[in-house]
Scaffold this motif. Structure first.
Motif, PDB file in Angstrom:
ATOM      1  N   CYS A  12       5.546  -5.225  -8.955  1.00  0.00           N
ATOM      2  CA  CYS A  12       5.270  -4.712  -7.608  1.00  0.00           C
ATOM      3  C   CYS A  12       4.563  -3.359  -7.661  1.00  0.00           C
ATOM      4  O   CYS A  12       3.637  -3.103  -6.878  1.00  0.00           O
ATOM      5  CB  CYS A  12       6.561  -4.590  -6.816  1.00  0.00           C
ATOM      6  N   ALA A  13       4.992  -2.502  -8.581  1.00  0.00           N
ATOM      7  CA  ALA A  13       4.355  -1.190  -8.711  1.00  0.00           C
ATOM      8  C   ALA A  13       2.883  -1.341  -9.097  1.00  0.00           C
ATOM      9  O   ALA A  13       2.001  -0.654  -8.549  1.00  0.00           O
ATOM     10  CB  ALA A  13       5.095  -0.344  -9.740  1.00  0.00           C
ATOM     11  N   ASN A  14       2.605  -2.257 -10.022  1.00  0.00           N
ATOM     12  CA  ASN A  14       1.219  -2.495 -10.439  1.00  0.00           C
ATOM     13  C   ASN A  14       0.389  -3.104  -9.319  1.00  0.00           C
ATOM     14  O   ASN A  14      -0.791  -2.786  -9.162  1.00  0.00           O
ATOM     15  CB  ASN A  14       1.176  -3.393 -11.675  1.00  0.00           C
ATOM     16  N   LEU A  15       0.987  -3.990  -8.519  1.00  0.00           N
ATOM     17  CA  LEU A  15       0.273  -4.562  -7.381  1.00  0.00           C
ATOM     18  C   LEU A  15      -0.111  -3.468  -6.388  1.00  0.00           C
ATOM     19  O   LEU A  15      -1.217  -3.469  -5.843  1.00  0.00           O
ATOM     20  CB  LEU A  15       1.128  -5.623  -6.689  1.00  0.00           C
ATOM     21  N   GLY A  16       0.808  -2.527  -6.172  1.00  0.00           N
ATOM     22  CA  GLY A  16       0.497  -1.403  -5.290  1.00  0.00           C
ATOM     23  C   GLY A  16      -0.657  -0.579  -5.819  1.00  0.00           C
ATOM     24  O   GLY A  16      -1.550  -0.167  -5.055  1.00  0.00           O
TER      25      GLY A  16
ATOM     26  N   ASP B 251       0.811  -1.225   0.000  1.00  0.00           N
ATOM     27  CA  ASP B 251       0.000   0.000   0.000  1.00  0.00           C
ATOM     28  C   ASP B 251       0.841   1.271   0.000  1.00  0.00           C
ATOM     29  O   ASP B 251       0.308   2.376  -0.084  1.00  0.00           O
ATOM     30  CB  ASP B 251      -0.992   0.016   1.165  1.00  0.00           C
ATOM     31  N   GLU B 252       2.173   1.129   0.055  1.00  0.00           N
ATOM     32  CA  GLU B 252       3.068   2.286  -0.069  1.00  0.00           C
ATOM     33  C   GLU B 252       3.432   2.555  -1.524  1.00  0.00           C
ATOM     34  O   GLU B 252       4.084   3.561  -1.821  1.00  0.00           O
ATOM     35  CB  GLU B 252       4.365   2.045   0.717  1.00  0.00           C
ATOM     36  N   LEU B 253       3.018   1.673  -2.428  1.00  0.00           N
ATOM     37  CA  LEU B 253       3.474   1.737  -3.810  1.00  0.00           C
ATOM     38  C   LEU B 253       2.359   2.140  -4.758  1.00  0.00           C
ATOM     39  O   LEU B 253       1.193   1.843  -4.538  1.00  0.00           O
ATOM     40  CB  LEU B 253       4.043   0.382  -4.238  1.00  0.00           C
ATOM     41  N   ARG B 254       2.747   2.804  -5.846  1.00  0.00           N
ATOM     42  CA  ARG B 254       1.843   3.141  -6.936  1.00  0.00           C
ATOM     43  C   ARG B 254       2.532   2.795  -8.255  1.00  0.00           C
ATOM     44  O   ARG B 254       3.710   2.440  -8.286  1.00  0.00           O
ATOM     45  CB  ARG B 254       1.483   4.649  -6.908  1.00  0.00           C
ATOM     46  N   SER B 255       1.809   2.927  -9.352  1.00  0.00           N
ATOM     47  CA  SER B 255       2.366   2.530 -10.646  1.00  0.00           C
ATOM     48  C   SER B 255       3.610   3.343 -11.022  1.00  0.00           C
ATOM     49  O   SER B 255       4.468   2.859 -11.763  1.00  0.00           O
ATOM     50  CB  SER B 255       1.309   2.658 -11.743  1.00  0.00           C
ATOM     51  N   GLU B 256       3.728   4.563 -10.492  1.00  0.00           N
ATOM     52  CA  GLU B 256       4.902   5.380 -10.835  1.00  0.00           C
ATOM     53  C   GLU B 256       6.180   4.903 -10.136  1.00  0.00           C
ATOM     54  O   GLU B 256       7.265   5.445 -10.387  1.00  0.00           O
ATOM     55  CB  GLU B 256       4.660   6.855 -10.494  1.00  0.00           C
ATOM     56  N   HIS B 257       6.084   3.898  -9.276  1.00  0.00           N
ATOM     57  CA  HIS B 257       7.260   3.388  -8.576  1.00  0.00           C
ATOM     58  C   HIS B 257       7.932   2.235  -9.322  1.00  0.00           C
ATOM     59  O   HIS B 257       8.656   1.439  -8.724  1.00  0.00           O
ATOM     60  CB  HIS B 257       6.871   2.948  -7.158  1.00  0.00           C
TER      61      HIS B 257
ATOM     62  N   SER C  24      27.055  -6.649 -13.748  1.00  0.00           N
ATOM     63  CA  SER C  24      26.559  -6.909 -12.394  1.00  0.00           C
ATOM     64  C   SER C  24      25.228  -6.221 -12.113  1.00  0.00           C
ATOM     65  O   SER C  24      24.574  -6.499 -11.115  1.00  0.00           O
ATOM     66  CB  SER C  24      27.587  -6.455 -11.349  1.00  0.00           C
ATOM     67  N   LYS C  25      24.810  -5.317 -12.998  1.00  0.00           N
ATOM     68  CA  LYS C  25      23.565  -4.578 -12.785  1.00  0.00           C
ATOM     69  C   LYS C  25      22.361  -5.402 -13.214  1.00  0.00           C
ATOM     70  O   LYS C  25      22.389  -6.074 -14.249  1.00  0.00           O
ATOM     71  CB  LYS C  25      23.576  -3.259 -13.563  1.00  0.00           C
ATOM     72  N   ALA C  26      21.304  -5.344 -12.428  1.00  0.00           N
ATOM     73  CA  ALA C  26      20.046  -6.024 -12.769  1.00  0.00           C
ATOM     74  C   ALA C  26      18.922  -5.292 -12.047  1.00  0.00           C
ATOM     75  O   ALA C  26      18.715  -5.514 -10.859  1.00  0.00           O
ATOM     76  CB  ALA C  26      20.085  -7.486 -12.366  1.00  0.00           C
ATOM     77  N   PRO C  27      18.215  -4.396 -12.745  1.00  0.00           N
ATOM     78  CA  PRO C  27      17.142  -3.642 -12.089  1.00  0.00           C
ATOM     79  C   PRO C  27      15.946  -4.532 -11.791  1.00  0.00           C
ATOM     80  O   PRO C  27      14.971  -4.574 -12.516  1.00  0.00           O
ATOM     81  CB  PRO C  27      16.813  -2.551 -13.109  1.00  0.00           C
ATOM     82  N   ILE C  28      16.054  -5.295 -10.699  1.00  0.00           N
ATOM     83  CA  ILE C  28      15.054  -6.310 -10.390  1.00  0.00           C
ATOM     84  C   ILE C  28      14.548  -6.157  -8.960  1.00  0.00           C
ATOM     85  O   ILE C  28      15.336  -6.055  -8.015  1.00  0.00           O
ATOM     86  CB  ILE C  28      15.646  -7.723 -10.621  1.00  0.00           C
ATOM     87  N   GLY C  29      13.223  -6.103  -8.814  1.00  0.00           N
ATOM     88  CA  GLY C  29      12.591  -6.159  -7.510  1.00  0.00           C
ATOM     89  C   GLY C  29      12.029  -7.556  -7.289  1.00  0.00           C
ATOM     90  O   GLY C  29      12.091  -8.412  -8.168  1.00  0.00           O
ATOM     91  N   VAL C  30      11.482  -7.790  -6.097  1.00  0.00           N
ATOM     92  CA  VAL C  30      10.884  -9.086  -5.777  1.00  0.00           C
ATOM     93  C   VAL C  30       9.568  -8.864  -5.046  1.00  0.00           C
ATOM     94  O   VAL C  30       9.520  -8.117  -4.061  1.00  0.00           O
ATOM     95  CB  VAL C  30      11.816  -9.946  -4.889  1.00  0.00           C
ATOM     96  N   ALA C  31       8.506  -9.503  -5.525  1.00  0.00           N
ATOM     97  CA  ALA C  31       7.213  -9.490  -4.829  1.00  0.00           C
ATOM     98  C   ALA C  31       7.137 -10.728  -3.943  1.00  0.00           C
ATOM     99  O   ALA C  31       7.388 -11.840  -4.410  1.00  0.00           O
ATOM    100  CB  ALA C  31       6.065  -9.490  -5.830  1.00  0.00           C
TER     101      ALA C  31
END
Length: 342
Positions: free
Chosen positions: A24-28, A10-16, A174-181
């Motif tokens: 994760c942004a879409n889930l928020g 609930d801290e997240l929105r699509s712009e995140h 080494s870079k990987a712009p990855i989050g985890v739900a």
């Protein structure tokens, strides 16, 4: 002071998107829309970066790539590099401060749902599109296993295809712009996908709903022939339906998931009843209107709950589909153009 790296949904929105990845942004955003989303939390891209920095894994990957040099242009070396880098990442322990913070969020989730060692799904959430499907782990139980599976999701960003993509785009390896739900598992009676457009024709006047018994992995992976319903957006009537011979389904195991045979009496029975189907369509159209574009969504029906609280959503994203031709003449003109270019 380290930057915050775990967030409540609930801290997240699509712009995140850049903060926690698209999923994760879409889930928020779905939570803010009032949709039923399984309780859980999101690990940000910063969490991956911090892990790579504090464990030294990032520096070790850079050294490996530097020593490999031009040999990484060869496919066989990329395969070898993928195995080596994933093994390197998975050999690292999560730094203690990070581990304790992750434990705290998991403990809070267990308290919220009233279940000790609640089963969760750990799903990758990329901030940018990269080739190669990053991995999802289902039916993960206990703090130790959650930590281990989060690290394995991070390591899955180093498939052979993803390494080749980094080289082609001259990205830092080494870079990987990855989050985890991390989401509570739903005790799925059935699950599936919904598209608010016919993907092969681009027909925007119809909704497609497909589903199977058990967890949704069997539908998404294309391993079985699911039930399929075509619904008119205006009238909400079922235009056509195909009830698949559903012989296999994905279910919980003691550890993880597995494919089992569907009981004979369920194989030819629709996995959704009329009211559940209509509720899926109603919410899907609401989401399409909210985002003002066709949607590709994933839903789950909970075995232990009653309608309508039994319907949960685990994904919503823009649908990919073919552009609909205005009429036959447009189609023929395009076809002739292709022929003359051959």
């Amino acid at each position: 002071m380290a930057q915050k790296w775990i967030y409540r949904l609930d801290e997240l929105r699509s712009e995140h998107n850049d903060l926690v990845g698209k999923k994760c942004a879409n889930l928020g955003e779905m939570v803010h829309m009032g949709m039923r989303v399984p309780p859980g939390f999101a690990i940000s891209v910063e969490g991956y970066e911090r892990f790579m920095s504090e464990t030294g894994a990032g520096e070790e990957i850079r050294k490996y790539v530097e020593e490999a040099g031009e040999s990484l242009r060869r496919v066989e070396k990329q395969v070898e590099a993928g195995r080596a880098i994933r093994g390197l990442i998975e050999s690292k322990d999560m730094p203690e401060a990070m581990k304790q913070e992750l434990h705290g969020f998991y403990d809070t989730l267990c308290e919220t749902v009233g279940q000790p060692d609640v089963a969760v799904a750990t799903r990758s959430s990329g901030a940018v599109s990269m080739p190669g499907q990053m991995e999802t782990y289902l039916n993960v139980r206990g703090k130790r296993d959650v930590v281990r599976k989060v690290i394995r999701v991070w390591s899955s960003a180093f498939t052979t295809r993803a390494i080749a993509f980094r080289l082609e785009k001259k990205m830092e390896m080494s870079k990987a712009p990855i989050g985890v739900a991390v989401l509570k598992m739903v005790n799925a009676r059935c699950a599936g996908v919904t598209l608010t457009v016919q993907p092969t024709t681009g027909d925007l006047s119809k909704v497609v709903v497909e589903g199977n018994w058990g967890l949704g992995e069997s539908v998404v992976s294309g391993e079985i022939t699911p039930d399929s319903f075509l619904i008119d957006k205006e009238t909400k009537e079922v235009v056509s339906s195909t009830i698949g011979q559903k012989l296999r389904m994905v279910v919980y195991r003691k550890d993880g998931i597995g494919m089992v045979s569907v009981p004979k009496e369920m194989q030819s029975k629709p996995c959704l009843d009329e009211k559940e189907l209509q509720e899926i369509v109603r919410i899907a159209l609401k989401v399409e209107s909210y985002f003002n574009m066709p949607q590709d969504m994933e839903w789950v029906i909970d075995e232990d709950m009653s309608f309508p609280e039994n319907l949960f959503w685990v994904q919503a994203r823009p649908a990919k589909y073919s552009k609909k031709k205005e009429d036959d003449s447009e189609y023929l003109a395009e076809l002739m153009t292709r022929i003359f270019k051959m």
